[in-house]
Design an enzyme around this catalytic site. Structure first.
Site, mmCIF file in Angstrom:
data_model
loop_
_atom_site.group_PDB
_atom_site.id
_atom_site.type_symbol
_atom_site.label_atom_id
_atom_site.label_comp_id
_atom_site.label_asym_id
_atom_site.label_seq_id
_atom_site.Cartn_x
_atom_site.Cartn_y
_atom_site.Cartn_z
ATOM 1 N N CYS A 121 43.062 55.366 19.256
ATOM 2 C CA CYS A 121 41.351 55.696 19.287
ATOM 3 C C CYS A 121 40.579 54.678 18.182
ATOM 4 O O CYS A 121 41.242 54.106 17.405
ATOM 5 C CB CYS A 121 41.029 56.958 18.803
ATOM 6 N N CYS A 123 38.012 55.518 16.589
ATOM 7 C CA CYS A 123 36.930 56.319 15.394
ATOM 8 C C CYS A 123 37.193 56.147 13.972
ATOM 9 O O CYS A 123 36.234 56.224 13.308
ATOM 10 C CB CYS A 123 36.530 57.891 15.832
ATOM 11 N N CYS A 131 34.162 56.302 19.008
ATOM 12 C CA CYS A 131 35.355 56.154 19.546
ATOM 13 C C CYS A 131 35.259 54.733 20.179
ATOM 14 O O CYS A 131 36.419 54.174 20.740
ATOM 15 C CB CYS A 131 35.978 57.018 20.221
ATOM 16 N N LYS A 196 39.854 66.564 26.893
ATOM 17 C CA LYS A 196 39.523 66.765 25.440
ATOM 18 C C LYS A 196 38.124 66.961 25.180
ATOM 19 O O LYS A 196 36.924 66.344 25.893
ATOM 20 C CB LYS A 196 39.708 65.277 24.638
ATOM 21 N N ARG A 218 29.619 63.075 20.074
ATOM 22 C CA ARG A 218 30.583 62.437 20.872
ATOM 23 C C ARG A 218 30.611 63.029 22.361
ATOM 24 O O ARG A 218 31.160 63.020 23.209
ATOM 25 C CB ARG A 218 31.999 62.934 20.586
ATOM 26 N N GLU A 234 39.398 65.486 35.327
ATOM 27 C CA GLU A 234 40.197 64.435 34.244
ATOM 28 C C GLU A 234 41.622 64.175 34.196
ATOM 29 O O GLU A 234 42.206 63.181 34.264
ATOM 30 C CB GLU A 234 39.779 65.030 32.746
ATOM 31 N N LYS A 249 42.877 69.947 24.545
ATOM 32 C CA LYS A 249 42.408 69.886 23.435
ATOM 33 C C LYS A 249 41.101 70.266 23.155
ATOM 34 O O LYS A 249 40.126 69.559 23.701
ATOM 35 C CB LYS A 249 42.801 68.613 22.659
ATOM 36 N N TYR A 314 49.189 71.595 12.961
ATOM 37 C CA TYR A 314 49.354 71.098 11.400
ATOM 38 C C TYR A 314 50.256 72.344 10.950
ATOM 39 O O TYR A 314 50.732 72.167 9.604
ATOM 40 C CB TYR A 314 48.023 71.402 10.729
HETATM 41 C C1 PBG Z 1 40.081 61.017 17.493
HETATM 42 C C2 PBG Z 1 40.699 62.085 17.343
HETATM 43 C C3 PBG Z 1 40.329 63.394 16.836
HETATM 44 C C4 PBG Z 1 41.247 64.286 16.616
HETATM 45 C C5 PBG Z 1 42.427 63.876 17.250
HETATM 46 N N1 PBG Z 1 42.286 62.523 17.604
HETATM 47 C C6 PBG Z 1 38.722 63.616 16.385
HETATM 48 C C7 PBG Z 1 37.492 63.498 17.257
HETATM 49 O O1 PBG Z 1 37.613 63.263 18.240
HETATM 50 O O2 PBG Z 1 36.528 63.511 16.518
HETATM 51 C C8 PBG Z 1 40.933 65.912 16.091
HETATM 52 C C9 PBG Z 1 42.125 66.373 15.798
HETATM 53 C C10 PBG Z 1 41.973 67.698 14.990
HETATM 54 O O3 PBG Z 1 40.515 68.034 14.756
HETATM 55 O O4 PBG Z 1 42.844 68.144 14.451
HETATM 56 N N2 PBG Z 1 39.337 60.593 18.426
#
Ligand code: PBG
Length: 326
Positions: A121, A123, A131, A196, A218, A234, A249, A314
């Site tokens: 990504c 970002c 992103c 996502k 976003r 998607e 996610k 985590y």
């Molecule tokens: C990058 C990305 C994000 C997360 C994983 N890859 C953040 C976002 O999209 O803002 C979030 C992971 C998390 O909150 O644990 N685009």
């Protein structure tokens, strides 16, 4: 047959029986631990909103991988905090970019004992925190595909085992598959962040990865949390473009999406239990409001039960410790 002949409590009588008829079980093989790598040596910057997690310099990151392997967690997902950022995320595309260096260091130490998933990504690497490449105040889809493909190839060349695009641009799986195949990486799988959502649950991560957008949000590229049919579109598109694993996610508020994916498609499913899901549990536990270990295991079980094959969390190390104790 109904009550009193049927009594479902009969099979709940003791733990042996309950375990015998358990429909869902968690294994360390299911888990992926996200890690944040930053420049320097001997750097450990704790992430205040994610207790127990830190930005780690490469030397300490390698040590952390050793600790994960010791408890049986064999897979990590890497995010980079670069020395400097730019407009398009080019800083993430070089031989000496932070994640590429980290991958080489981990592989040098552990080889194929560990599986490295590289998040793709922009970002974390753009000055504006979006992103992709900005044109007229919004992320330009097709321009962004160029940097995503470049970043992916470079990560594969560094030794990443799986490429995981998390940007939500249209057509990125196809573009990444093409560039990988053209350069001798036809065996490198793509784990696509397919469904996502534009979620408030990413808050703590943005502190961790220093990737909060400097303007706007976003919502023009990540999905509306209200939609489920769209998630199926998607996912269908990503599978069609060559995704090997699809991801939903966040996880906990989207268990219905995981289940629907499982019922609709025949493909491995990853679920990302994101930073906010983790931090809420830690915060409540720190206040003595919940039993942390019990809640952690209940959440992970629910994600697995919903249909996830792979869980990014985590809590990976802590879950492994609980599983090893049993
Ligand atoms: C990058 C990305 C994000 C997360 C994983 N890859 C953040 C976002 O999209 O803002 C979030 C992971 C998390 O909150 O644990 N685009």
């Amino acid at each position: 047959m109904s009550f009193p002949v049927t009594r479902l409590r009969r099979l709940r009588k003791n733990p042996i029986l309950r375990n015998m008829i358990s429909e869902t079980s968690i294994s360390v093989n299911d888990l992926i631990m996200p890690l944040f790598v930053c420049p320097g040596t001997n750097v450990n910057n704790p992430i205040s909103s994610m207790p127990g997690n830190s930005q780690l310099s490469i030397d300490l990151l390698v040590e952390e991988c050793g600790k994960l392997l010791a408890v049986g967690v064999k897979s990590v997902l890497l995010f980079g905090i670069p020395e400097s950022k730019d407009e398009t995320g080019e800083v993430a595309c070089g031989h000496n970019s932070i994640v590429q260096k980290a991958i080489r260091a981990i592989k040098e130490r552990f080889g194929d004992e560990i599986l490295i998933v590289a998040d793709v990504c922009n970002c974390e690497y753009t000055t504006h925190g979006h992103c992709g490449t900005i044109v007229d105040g919004d992320v330009d889809n097709d321009l962004t595909l160029v940097t995503l493909a470049k970043q992916s190839l470079s990560l594969a060349q560094a030794g990443a085992d799986i490429i995981a695009p998390s940007d939500m641009m249209d057509g990125r799986v196809k573009k990444i598959r093409e560039i990988l195949d053209e350069n001798g990486f036809s065996h490198t799988p793509i784990m696509a962040y397919s469904a996502k959502y534009a979620s408030g649950f990413y808050g703590p991560f943005r502190e961790a990865a220093e990737s909060a957008p400097k303007f706007g949000d976003r919502r023009s590229y990540q999905m509306n949390p209200a939609n489920s049919d769209e998630a199926m579109r998607e996912i269908a598109l990503d599978i069609d473009e060559g995704a090997d694993i699809v991801m939903v996610k966040p996880a906990m508020s989207y268990l219905d999406i995981i289940r629907r994916t499982k019922d609709t498609f025949n493909i491995p499913i990853a679920a990302y239990s994101v930073s906010g899901e983790f931090s809420m549990v830690k915060a409540a536990a720190a206040n003595g409001w919940i039993d942390e270990e019990r809640i952690m295991m209940e959440i992970i079980t629910s994600i697995k039960r919903a249909g996830a094959d792979i869980i990014i969390t985590y809590f990976a190390k802590e879950i492994a410790e609980v599983l090893n104790r049993k």
